[in-house]
Design an enzyme around this catalytic site. Sequence first.
Site, PDB file in Angstrom:
ATOM      1  N   CYS A 144       0.837  -1.204   0.000  1.00 22.38           N
ATOM      2  CA  CYS A 144       0.000   0.000   0.000  1.00 22.38           C
ATOM      3  C   CYS A 144       0.870   1.250   0.000  1.00 22.38           C
ATOM      4  CB  CYS A 144      -0.902  -0.003   1.232  1.00 22.38           C
ATOM      5  SG  CYS A 144      -1.893   1.482   1.399  1.00 22.38           S
ATOM      6  N   CYS A 147      -0.490   4.136   2.118  1.00 19.70           N
ATOM      7  CA  CYS A 147      -0.246   4.008   3.562  1.00 19.70           C
ATOM      8  C   CYS A 147       1.214   4.308   3.904  1.00 19.70           C
ATOM      9  CB  CYS A 147      -0.546   2.590   4.046  1.00 19.70           C
ATOM     10  SG  CYS A 147      -2.007   1.830   3.355  1.00 19.70           S
ATOM     11  N   ASP A 148       2.142   3.820   3.094  1.00 19.76           N
ATOM     12  CA  ASP A 148       3.543   3.762   3.534  1.00 19.76           C
ATOM     13  C   ASP A 148       4.506   4.674   2.790  1.00 19.76           C
ATOM     14  OD1 ASP A 148       2.769   1.843   5.362  1.00 19.76           O
ATOM     15  OD2 ASP A 148       3.118   0.186   3.987  1.00 19.76           O
TER      16      ASP A 148
END
Length: 321
Positions: A144, A147-148
Amino acid sequence: MTEQTVSNSPYDVVIIGGGPAGLTAGMYAARADLRTLAIEGGSTVSQITATDVIENYPGIPGGANGLELVERFKAQAVGFGLETASGDVTAVTRKRFGDREGWEIVAGEQRYAALAVIIATGAAWRHLGVPGEERFIGRGVSFCATCDAPLFRNREVVVVGGGDTAIQEALYLTRFAKKVTVIHRRDRLRATAILQKRAFANEKIVFAWNTVVEAIDGLDLIQWVRLRDVKTGEKKELSVSGVFIFVGLTPNTAAFRDLVTADQGGGILVDANMQTSVPGIFACGDCTAKRLRQVVTACGDGATAAFSAQLYVEELKGVAY
Ligand code: NAP
């Protein structure tokens, strides 16, 4: 069992899944005055909530954030009377309610009863299955970018895959990373033309064609990946801090393997009305066997599944027109 109990006890429709397909099905079913519950996954990360921008959902020029969009879907469905619950469904079994056939849905300690079930469990990111992949999840391996990506500011990362997801996420990563190497097993991308054009024009993105990742390694965090050229057999190591893997999807259908017919990849087989191999069980969205997995197609499937479930429940209750 009395008629009162029969009509009050089971839900008309229980939907398993709280993504675009499930929530659209929920909105249509609730709006059709069916008593409807949507059970959202307790432990899975929904693809849409991990998507930064969805720019091809009609009516939203400039794009919509995935999490915001799904929250809007939910608010709209709940506004029409959809009930929601949370939990990972592990089984759906037949159950009788008086003279009616229905279903029991097991989610952890909870048991729900329904006359019709709509499976809308989506799909999960496929893993590569190479050494180091599982060990470094959360320590450099990610599924992701939304997200990261901020964790990799000014670092070098690789993206594995050549589809829409890989290229869209590679483009997003360039906002943070110093360099993004897209590693693709062939010499041309599968991604849609507009994404390809953007990627080729982006100076931070380079491509390693005909190349696969053989291993991911490091000490506490990722330090390098071992690559192999599939044409020449040549192997080399590349120093990177992050490995973002986008090599396709696996439908989240393990819990329904013995219930409905699926294809080899686990996609549930449905007809044009989202009817599965079992009367009373419908499926929609990314968990089905299909070619185009988009928010808009998931929503369309969801609406169709809800309508089919409505006709089925009305027939069962003897109130069909
Ligand atoms: P996908 O289209 O199935 O692409 C998967 C990519 O990973 C392909 O390039 C494939 O290579 C590669 N791959 C598969 N297994 C591999 C392995 N073991 N090792 C190395 N590479 C491997 O999956 P996706 O990109 O996640 O897209 C899924 C669906 O969502 C598609 O329908 C897509 O259109 C949709 N989507 C759309 C958008 C958008 O419209 N903006 C964004 C994201 C996703 P090959 O090409 O050689 O098969």
